[in-house]
Design an enzyme around this catalytic site. Structure first.
Site, PDB file in Angstrom:
ATOM      1  CG  HIS A  23      21.373  64.489  31.410  1.00 53.85           C
ATOM      2  ND1 HIS A  23      21.410  62.893  31.092  1.00 53.85           N
ATOM      3  CD2 HIS A  23      23.148  64.565  31.619  1.00 53.85           C
ATOM      4  CE1 HIS A  23      22.657  62.630  31.063  1.00 53.85           C
ATOM      5  NE2 HIS A  23      23.763  63.616  31.309  1.00 53.85           N
ATOM      6  CG  LEU A  24      20.947  71.513  28.282  1.00 52.11           C
ATOM      7  CD1 LEU A  24      21.921  71.245  27.001  1.00 52.11           C
ATOM      8  CD2 LEU A  24      19.867  72.659  28.018  1.00 52.11           C
ATOM      9  CB  ILE A  68      25.394  64.454  42.635  1.00 51.67           C
ATOM     10  CG1 ILE A  68      25.641  64.244  43.918  1.00 51.67           C
ATOM     11  CG2 ILE A  68      26.207  63.488  41.707  1.00 51.67           C
ATOM     12  CD1 ILE A  68      24.827  62.991  44.189  1.00 51.67           C
TER      13      ILE A  68
HETATM   14  P1  5GP Z   1      26.312  62.488  31.620  1.00 53.06           P
HETATM   15  O1  5GP Z   1      27.896  61.923  31.581  1.00 53.06           O
HETATM   16  O2  5GP Z   1      25.510  61.212  31.311  1.00 53.06           O
HETATM   17  O3  5GP Z   1      26.079  63.561  30.280  1.00 53.06           O
HETATM   18  O4  5GP Z   1      26.230  62.966  32.855  1.00 53.06           O
HETATM   19  C1  5GP Z   1      25.609  62.471  34.041  1.00 53.06           C
HETATM   20  C2  5GP Z   1      25.879  63.701  35.216  1.00 53.06           C
HETATM   21  O5  5GP Z   1      24.941  63.195  36.154  1.00 53.06           O
HETATM   22  C3  5GP Z   1      26.978  63.576  35.889  1.00 53.06           C
HETATM   23  O6  5GP Z   1      27.526  64.960  35.688  1.00 53.06           O
HETATM   24  C4  5GP Z   1      26.773  63.253  37.120  1.00 53.06           C
HETATM   25  O7  5GP Z   1      27.578  63.932  38.043  1.00 53.06           O
HETATM   26  C5  5GP Z   1      25.248  63.542  37.402  1.00 53.06           C
HETATM   27  N1  5GP Z   1      24.779  62.749  38.146  1.00 53.06           N
HETATM   28  C6  5GP Z   1      24.651  61.255  38.422  1.00 53.06           C
HETATM   29  N2  5GP Z   1      23.984  60.695  39.231  1.00 53.06           N
HETATM   30  C7  5GP Z   1      23.368  62.158  39.848  1.00 53.06           C
HETATM   31  C8  5GP Z   1      22.574  61.965  41.124  1.00 53.06           C
HETATM   32  O8  5GP Z   1      21.997  61.035  41.613  1.00 53.06           O
HETATM   33  N3  5GP Z   1      22.244  63.354  41.519  1.00 53.06           N
HETATM   34  C9  5GP Z   1      22.545  64.561  40.804  1.00 53.06           C
HETATM   35  N4  5GP Z   1      22.208  65.671  41.201  1.00 53.06           N
HETATM   36  N5  5GP Z   1      23.486  64.345  39.764  1.00 53.06           N
HETATM   37  C10 5GP Z   1      23.829  63.078  39.386  1.00 53.06           C
END
Ligand code: 5GP
Ligand code: ZN
Length: 115
Positions: A101-102, A32
């Site tokens: 998540h990757l 997003i």
């Molecule tokens: P992390 O920091 O946990 O590795 O990455 C989480 C990722 O998820 C971030 O890049 C953030 O922008 C994305 N993200 C968070 N909420 C959402 C959402 O509701 N939809 C989408 N498509 N991405 C999300």
């Protein structure tokens, strides 16, 4: 009451996302808040909070995640210029979403080491 997991909601189509791939085990969708021209998230449908919950039986699933990432990288034209795969795990990594998540990142140069 515990908050529902946003990525589980995306899998169940209870929250919207631009899904680019889906099969019985995994889903891939656009981040997003992209930090690169290509920024996809590839996730297992089963909810693991992080890599810390992975066991040896999950090796085929992890292989599948990475294998799909390479396929999507090729489809996005990233093979020649390169790309980065990232799995943030735990507080020091900056992990924000507690559903494994990757990240597939590409389309610009990335610095090393990470900040
Ligand atoms: P992390 O920091 O946990 O590795 O990455 C989480 C990722 O998820 C971030 O890049 C953030 O922008 C994305 N993200 C968070 N909420 C959402 C959402 O509701 N939809 C989408 N498509 N991405 C999300
Ligand atoms: Zn989840």
């Amino acid at each position: 009451m515990t908050q529902p997991c946003i990525f589980c909601q995306i899998i169940k189509r209870q929250s919207s996302a631009k899904i680019v791939y889906e099969d019985e085990r995994i889903v891939a969708f656009e981040d997003i808040k992209p930090v690169a021209p290509v920024h996809l998230l590839i996730i297992p449908k089963k909810h693991y909070r992080s890599l810390n919950e992975i066991s040896p039986e999950d090796e085929p699933l992890l292989g599948h995640l990475i294998s799909l990432a390479t396929r999507l990288a090729e489809e996005k034209g990233l093979k020649k210029t390169g790309y980065r795969l990232v799995i943030n795990t735990g507080p020091n990594s900056g992990q924000q979403i507690d559903h494994l998540h990757l990240h597939l990142l590409g389309g610009r140069p990335f610095s090393w080491p990470p900040g």
